[in-house]
Design an enzyme around this catalytic site. Structure first.
Site, PDB file in Angstrom:
ATOM      1  N   GLY A 167      -1.693  -2.570  -8.850  1.00  0.00           N
ATOM      2  CA  GLY A 167      -2.799  -2.694  -9.804  1.00  0.00           C
ATOM      3  C   GLY A 167      -3.592  -3.966  -9.622  1.00  0.00           C
ATOM      4  O   GLY A 167      -4.767  -4.021  -9.948  1.00  0.00           O
ATOM      5  N   ASP A 214      -3.999  -5.650  -6.533  1.00  0.00           N
ATOM      6  CA  ASP A 214      -4.762  -5.499  -5.296  1.00  0.00           C
ATOM      7  C   ASP A 214      -4.935  -4.010  -5.017  1.00  0.00           C
ATOM      8  O   ASP A 214      -4.400  -3.464  -4.059  1.00  0.00           O
ATOM      9  CB  ASP A 214      -4.019  -6.207  -4.155  1.00  0.00           C
ATOM     10  CG  ASP A 214      -4.852  -6.295  -2.885  1.00  0.00           C
ATOM     11  OD1 ASP A 214      -6.066  -6.013  -2.954  1.00  0.00           O
ATOM     12  OD2 ASP A 214      -4.296  -6.652  -1.827  1.00  0.00           O
ATOM     13  N   THR A 241      -2.878   1.468  -7.244  1.00  0.00           N
ATOM     14  CA  THR A 241      -2.668   2.850  -6.855  1.00  0.00           C
ATOM     15  C   THR A 241      -3.870   3.397  -6.086  1.00  0.00           C
ATOM     16  O   THR A 241      -5.015   3.241  -6.527  1.00  0.00           O
ATOM     17  CB  THR A 241      -2.395   3.723  -8.110  1.00  0.00           C
ATOM     18  OG1 THR A 241      -1.209   3.278  -8.730  1.00  0.00           O
ATOM     19  CG2 THR A 241      -2.264   5.202  -7.761  1.00  0.00           C
ATOM     20  N   ASN A 267      -4.647  -2.008 -20.548  1.00  0.00           N
ATOM     21  CA  ASN A 267      -5.662  -1.514 -19.618  1.00  0.00           C
ATOM     22  C   ASN A 267      -5.698   0.006 -19.638  1.00  0.00           C
ATOM     23  O   ASN A 267      -4.692   0.667 -19.833  1.00  0.00           O
ATOM     24  CB  ASN A 267      -5.406  -2.043 -18.193  1.00  0.00           C
ATOM     25  CG  ASN A 267      -4.542  -1.129 -17.376  1.00  0.00           C
ATOM     26  OD1 ASN A 267      -5.005  -0.140 -16.803  1.00  0.00           O
ATOM     27  ND2 ASN A 267      -3.246  -1.421 -17.325  1.00  0.00           N
ATOM     28  N   PHE A 297      -7.010   4.472 -12.475  1.00  0.00           N
ATOM     29  CA  PHE A 297      -6.972   4.601 -11.003  1.00  0.00           C
ATOM     30  C   PHE A 297      -8.351   4.427 -10.358  1.00  0.00           C
ATOM     31  O   PHE A 297      -8.781   5.250  -9.534  1.00  0.00           O
ATOM     32  CB  PHE A 297      -6.382   5.954 -10.580  1.00  0.00           C
ATOM     33  CG  PHE A 297      -4.910   6.123 -10.818  1.00  0.00           C
ATOM     34  CD1 PHE A 297      -4.090   5.043 -11.121  1.00  0.00           C
ATOM     35  CD2 PHE A 297      -4.326   7.392 -10.717  1.00  0.00           C
ATOM     36  CE1 PHE A 297      -2.717   5.220 -11.329  1.00  0.00           C
ATOM     37  CE2 PHE A 297      -2.957   7.575 -10.920  1.00  0.00           C
ATOM     38  CZ  PHE A 297      -2.161   6.488 -11.225  1.00  0.00           C
ATOM     39  N   ASN A 326       1.138   2.107  -3.143  1.00  0.00           N
ATOM     40  CA  ASN A 326       1.400   2.918  -4.324  1.00  0.00           C
ATOM     41  C   ASN A 326       0.363   4.043  -4.358  1.00  0.00           C
ATOM     42  O   ASN A 326      -0.838   3.797  -4.269  1.00  0.00           O
ATOM     43  CB  ASN A 326       1.273   1.972  -5.533  1.00  0.00           C
ATOM     44  CG  ASN A 326       1.479   2.642  -6.873  1.00  0.00           C
ATOM     45  OD1 ASN A 326       0.856   3.652  -7.169  1.00  0.00           O
ATOM     46  ND2 ASN A 326       2.316   2.045  -7.697  1.00  0.00           N
ATOM     47  N   SER A 369       1.355   6.249 -14.765  1.00  0.00           N
ATOM     48  CA  SER A 369       0.212   5.635 -15.437  1.00  0.00           C
ATOM     49  C   SER A 369      -0.084   6.413 -16.715  1.00  0.00           C
ATOM     50  O   SER A 369      -0.138   7.648 -16.695  1.00  0.00           O
ATOM     51  CB  SER A 369      -1.026   5.661 -14.543  1.00  0.00           C
ATOM     52  OG  SER A 369      -2.150   5.344 -15.329  1.00  0.00           O
ATOM     53  N   ASN A 381      -2.920   6.353 -18.044  1.00  0.00           N
ATOM     54  CA  ASN A 381      -4.380   6.485 -18.088  1.00  0.00           C
ATOM     55  C   ASN A 381      -4.935   7.650 -17.288  1.00  0.00           C
ATOM     56  O   ASN A 381      -6.140   7.794 -17.162  1.00  0.00           O
ATOM     57  CB  ASN A 381      -5.025   5.180 -17.619  1.00  0.00           C
ATOM     58  CG  ASN A 381      -4.568   4.013 -18.479  1.00  0.00           C
ATOM     59  OD1 ASN A 381      -4.549   4.119 -19.702  1.00  0.00           O
ATOM     60  ND2 ASN A 381      -4.160   2.929 -17.850  1.00  0.00           N
ATOM     61  N   THR A 382      -4.059   8.462 -16.725  1.00  0.00           N
ATOM     62  CA  THR A 382      -4.475   9.717 -16.095  1.00  0.00           C
ATOM     63  C   THR A 382      -3.772  10.807 -16.891  1.00  0.00           C
ATOM     64  O   THR A 382      -2.543  10.890 -16.875  1.00  0.00           O
ATOM     65  CB  THR A 382      -4.065   9.753 -14.602  1.00  0.00           C
ATOM     66  OG1 THR A 382      -4.750   8.697 -13.925  1.00  0.00           O
ATOM     67  CG2 THR A 382      -4.419  11.083 -13.948  1.00  0.00           C
ATOM     68  N   LYS A 407       7.935   5.107  -9.316  1.00  0.00           N
ATOM     69  CA  LYS A 407       7.629   4.198 -10.437  1.00  0.00           C
ATOM     70  C   LYS A 407       7.551   4.983 -11.725  1.00  0.00           C
ATOM     71  O   LYS A 407       6.768   5.929 -11.830  1.00  0.00           O
ATOM     72  CB  LYS A 407       6.309   3.478 -10.173  1.00  0.00           C
ATOM     73  CG  LYS A 407       5.977   2.455 -11.262  1.00  0.00           C
ATOM     74  CD  LYS A 407       4.944   1.474 -10.779  1.00  0.00           C
ATOM     75  CE  LYS A 407       4.601   0.454 -11.840  1.00  0.00           C
ATOM     76  NZ  LYS A 407       3.591  -0.504 -11.385  1.00  0.00           N
ATOM     77  N   SER A 447       9.275  -1.073 -15.001  1.00  0.00           N
ATOM     78  CA  SER A 447       8.563   0.136 -15.297  1.00  0.00           C
ATOM     79  C   SER A 447       7.062  -0.115 -15.252  1.00  0.00           C
ATOM     80  O   SER A 447       6.625  -1.244 -15.089  1.00  0.00           O
ATOM     81  CB  SER A 447       8.918   0.613 -16.718  1.00  0.00           C
ATOM     82  OG  SER A 447       8.338  -0.279 -17.662  1.00  0.00           O
ATOM     83  N   ASN A 448       6.331   0.955 -15.486  1.00  0.00           N
ATOM     84  CA  ASN A 448       4.883   0.843 -15.667  1.00  0.00           C
ATOM     85  C   ASN A 448       4.589   0.352 -17.094  1.00  0.00           C
ATOM     86  O   ASN A 448       5.503  -0.026 -17.816  1.00  0.00           O
ATOM     87  CB  ASN A 448       4.239   2.210 -15.413  1.00  0.00           C
ATOM     88  CG  ASN A 448       2.855   2.084 -14.802  1.00  0.00           C
ATOM     89  OD1 ASN A 448       2.051   1.255 -15.247  1.00  0.00           O
ATOM     90  ND2 ASN A 448       2.560   2.877 -13.791  1.00  0.00           N
ATOM     91  N   THR A 449       3.347   0.379 -17.492  1.00  0.00           N
ATOM     92  CA  THR A 449       2.945  -0.089 -18.832  1.00  0.00           C
ATOM     93  C   THR A 449       3.377   0.926 -19.896  1.00  0.00           C
ATOM     94  O   THR A 449       3.623   2.097 -19.589  1.00  0.00           O
ATOM     95  CB  THR A 449       1.417  -0.244 -18.892  1.00  0.00           C
ATOM     96  OG1 THR A 449       0.819   0.993 -18.512  1.00  0.00           O
ATOM     97  CG2 THR A 449       0.936  -1.339 -17.954  1.00  0.00           C
TER      98      THR A 449
HETATM   99  C1  LIG Z   1      -4.888  -4.306 -15.228  1.00  0.00           C
HETATM  100  C2  LIG Z   1      -3.670  -3.563 -14.751  1.00  0.00           C
HETATM  101  C3  LIG Z   1      -3.805  -2.546 -13.810  1.00  0.00           C
HETATM  102  C4  LIG Z   1      -2.664  -1.864 -13.352  1.00  0.00           C
HETATM  103  N1  LIG Z   1      -2.815  -0.877 -12.421  1.00  0.00           N
HETATM  104  C5  LIG Z   1      -1.706  -0.261 -11.932  1.00  0.00           C
HETATM  105  C6  LIG Z   1      -1.822   0.722 -10.922  1.00  0.00           C
HETATM  106  O1  LIG Z   1      -2.904   1.006 -10.410  1.00  0.00           O
HETATM  107  N2  LIG Z   1      -0.685   1.333 -10.506  1.00  0.00           N
HETATM  108  C7  LIG Z   1       0.553   1.036 -11.006  1.00  0.00           C
HETATM  109  O2  LIG Z   1       1.551   1.620 -10.582  1.00  0.00           O
HETATM  110  N3  LIG Z   1       0.678   0.097 -11.969  1.00  0.00           N
HETATM  111  C8  LIG Z   1      -0.403  -0.559 -12.428  1.00  0.00           C
HETATM  112  N4  LIG Z   1      -0.258  -1.515 -13.392  1.00  0.00           N
HETATM  113  C9  LIG Z   1       1.081  -1.782 -13.964  1.00  0.00           C
HETATM  114  C10 LIG Z   1       1.768  -2.973 -13.306  1.00  0.00           C
HETATM  115  O3  LIG Z   1       2.018  -2.737 -11.946  1.00  0.00           O
HETATM  116  C11 LIG Z   1       3.117  -3.293 -14.013  1.00  0.00           C
HETATM  117  O4  LIG Z   1       3.979  -2.189 -13.861  1.00  0.00           O
HETATM  118  C12 LIG Z   1       2.949  -3.571 -15.502  1.00  0.00           C
HETATM  119  O5  LIG Z   1       1.763  -4.291 -15.752  1.00  0.00           O
HETATM  120  C13 LIG Z   1       4.133  -4.369 -16.072  1.00  0.00           C
HETATM  121  O6  LIG Z   1       4.271  -5.610 -15.444  1.00  0.00           O
HETATM  122  P1  LIG Z   1       3.676  -6.997 -16.039  1.00  0.00           P
HETATM  123  O7  LIG Z   1       4.121  -7.081 -17.468  1.00  0.00           O
HETATM  124  O8  LIG Z   1       4.232  -8.072 -15.158  1.00  0.00           O
HETATM  125  O9  LIG Z   1       2.200  -6.878 -15.925  1.00  0.00           O
HETATM  126  C14 LIG Z   1      -1.381  -2.207 -13.860  1.00  0.00           C
HETATM  127  C15 LIG Z   1      -1.263  -3.237 -14.789  1.00  0.00           C
HETATM  128  C16 LIG Z   1      -2.376  -3.919 -15.231  1.00  0.00           C
HETATM  129  C17 LIG Z   1      -2.212  -5.020 -16.237  1.00  0.00           C
END
Ligand SMILES: Cc1cc2nc3c(=O)[nH]c(=O)nc-3n(C[C@H](O)[C@H](O)[C@H](O)COP(=O)(O)O)c2cc1C
Length: 350
Positions: free
Chosen positions: A61, A63, A84, A109, A113, A137, A171, A173-174, A209, A237-239
Site C-alpha cells: 500500500g 509503494d 496491491t 483509508n 486499489f 501483492n 481489503s 475497500n473492494t 493476506k 493482518s490488513n486494516t
Molecule cells: C493508505 C493505506 C493503503 C493501503 N493499501 C494496501 C494495499 O494496497 N494492499 C494491502 O494489502 N494492504 C494495504 N494497506 C494495509 C497495510 O499494508 C497494513 O496491512 C495495515 O495498514 C496495518 O499495518 P499498519 O498499522 O502498520 O499500517 C494499506 C494501508 C494504508 C494505511
C-alpha cells in the site's frame, strides 16, 4: 528531525503528503543517515530461502506502483512488498479517501486499489532490478467479472520477478473481496493458484493476506486450507472495518479500513491464534500498529517471525525502522536474549 517538519506535513491532505513522500524517496531526498550502521547480526534472518538483514518489512500500500522499493531498502527495511497490483490500471474511489486520525495514531483509508496495472508495473520492476527481497501483492479489479482469474493473471505476470507473491483477499475497500475468506471460495482460490504454479513450472512462494475481521470458525478453516495447500506464509493482518467505538478523533466514522495503533491488539490476538494452529509450519508476518521496539517485541512474542508496517512511518517518519531496531535491541539485551528468533511465540498464556 521529522518531528519538526511533521506539523507542516500534517497540514497537507494525507494522500498528497504520501505522493510527496514517494517523490522525495524517488529523488533520494530522504536523509541517508538512518541506515549508516549495518544491521546487528541479532536481526539476521532468512525469508523464503533468501538471507535478509532484518525481519522488518514495508507493508503493501505504501509503494503501490513499485516506484521506490530500492529507496526503502536503503532506509533499512529488510524486505518490501509492493502493490496491491490489479490486472488493469484503476483509479480507485473518489477523493478524499485517506484520513489521518492524529489523536488515535491511526489512518482510515478507502483508496480501493488505485494502481497502474500489472503490465506497467511489471515493466517498471523488470527495468529496475530489486536490491533486496521484493514481494508483490496482487488483487482483482473492482469491475472484474472473474476475480479468481484476476489473481491468476497477477501470478502469471509476476511469478518470475518477485521473491514472493501475496494473495490479497482482505481489503475492505473492494466490495465483497473478503468473501474469499469463506472456506469453499478460499480452497477454490488456493487450488487454482497451485494449478497455475504447476503450469508455469514456478516455485514462487505464495503468501495470503487476511482480514482481522474474521470469526473463530474462519480462523480454523483458513488455517486448515493454508496447511493443505502448503502456503508459505500468512500476513496478519490488513486494516479493520471495526474498532471505531474507542477512537477519539472526529474522523473516526469515515468509511474504510483502519490501521495503526487501534489495530495493534486485535492483530496480536489473531497472530497468537494462528500461531497455535499453524504450529510453525507456516510463517506468520505480523502487521498492525508497529511503531516502536516494544510493539515489535509484542508481535514476535505473539508468534510472528517477520513484521511489516505502514502507518507508523506516517506518524514517525523515515527513521522509524532504525528506531525500532535500536529499541528492540535494548529490550532483547536487557532480557538476556541474543537473537530475536528466541522470542517468537514465547508469549505466556493469560
Ligand atoms: C493508505 C493505506 C493503503 C493501503 N493499501 C494496501 C494495499 O494496497 N494492499 C494491502 O494489502 N494492504 C494495504 N494497506 C494495509 C497495510 O499494508 C497494513 O496491512 C495495515 O495498514 C496495518 O499495518 P499498519 O498499522 O502498520 O499500517 C494499506 C494501508 C494504508 C494505511
Amino acid at each position: 528531525m521529522f518531528s519538526k517538519i511533521r506539523s507542516l506535513i500534517f497540514k497537507i491532505d494525507p494522500e498528497t503528503a504520501h505522493n510527496l513522500a514517494i517523490k522525495s524517496l524517488k529523488l533520494n531526498l530522504t536523509p541517508n543517515f538512518m541506515n549508516e550502521n549495518k544491521d546487528d547480526p541479532m536481526f539476521k534472518s532468512t525469508l523464503f530461502g533468501k538471507e535478509i538483514d532484518n525481519p522488518f518489512g514495508m507493508a503493501a500500500g505504501f509503494d503501490k506502483n513499485a516506484e521506490v522499493y530500492n529507496s526503502l531498502f536503503k532506509l533499512g527495511f529488510g524486505f518490501v512488498e509492493v502493490g496491491t497490483v490489479t490486472p488493469l490500471e484503476q483509479y480507485g474511489n473518489p477523493k478524499p479517501r485517506v484520513f489521518r486520525l492524529v489523536e488515535d495514531r491511526a489512518l482510515i483509508n478507502r483508496l480501493g486499489f488505485n494502481n497502474l496495472g500489472a503490465e506497467n508495473i511489471s515493466k517498471r520492476i523488470r527495468s529496475n532490478s530489486n536490491k533486496g527481497l521484493l514481494g508483490i501483492n496482487i488483487g482483482p479489479n473492482k469491475d472484474s467479472r472473474d476475480r479468481l482469474n484476476d489473481y491468476l493473471i497477477g501470478l502469471r505476470t509476476f511469478h518470475d520477478i518477485a521473491n514472493y507473491i501475496t494473495i490479497n483477499i482482505s481489503s475492505p475497500n473492494t466490495e465483497n473481496l473478503r468473501n474469499f475468506h469463506d472456506e469453499n471460495k478460499f480452497s477454490e482460490l488456493m487450488n487454482s493458484i497451485q494449478e497455475e504454479k504447476v503450469k508455469l513450472r514456478s516455485k514462487i512462494p505464495i503468501v495470503v493476506k487476511i482480514s482481522p475481521d474474521i470469526t473463530e470458525e474462519q480462523i480454523g478453516l483458513i488455517s486448515k486450507v493454508l496447511l493443505d495447500y502448503k502456503v508459505s506464509a500468512i500476513i496478519v493482518s490488513n486494516t479493520t472495518s471495526k474498532n471505531r467505538e474507542k477512537l477519539n478523533d472526529i474522523l473516526k466514522h469515515q468509511k474504510g479500513g483502519l490501521s495503526g495503533k487501534p489495530l495493534e491488539e486485535e492483530a496480536n490476538k489473531l497472530i497468537s491464534k494462528f500461531y497455535k494452529l499453524l504450529k510453525g509450519k507456516i510463517e506468520i508476518i505480523g502487521v498492525g500498529g508497529i511503531d516502536s521496539g516494544k510493539s515489535a517485541h509484542k508481535k514476535f512474542l505473539a508468534g510472528a517471525s517477520y513484521l511489516q508496517l505502514y502507518t507508523g512511518m506516517v506518524f514517525q517518519g523515515p527513521n522509524i525502522v532504525g528506531k525500532i531496531k535500536k529499541e528492540l535491541k535494548e529490550i532483547l539485551i536487557a532480557d538476556g536474549v541474543k537473537n530475536f528468533k528466541e522470542i517468537i511465540g514465547k508469549k505466556r498464556a493469560n
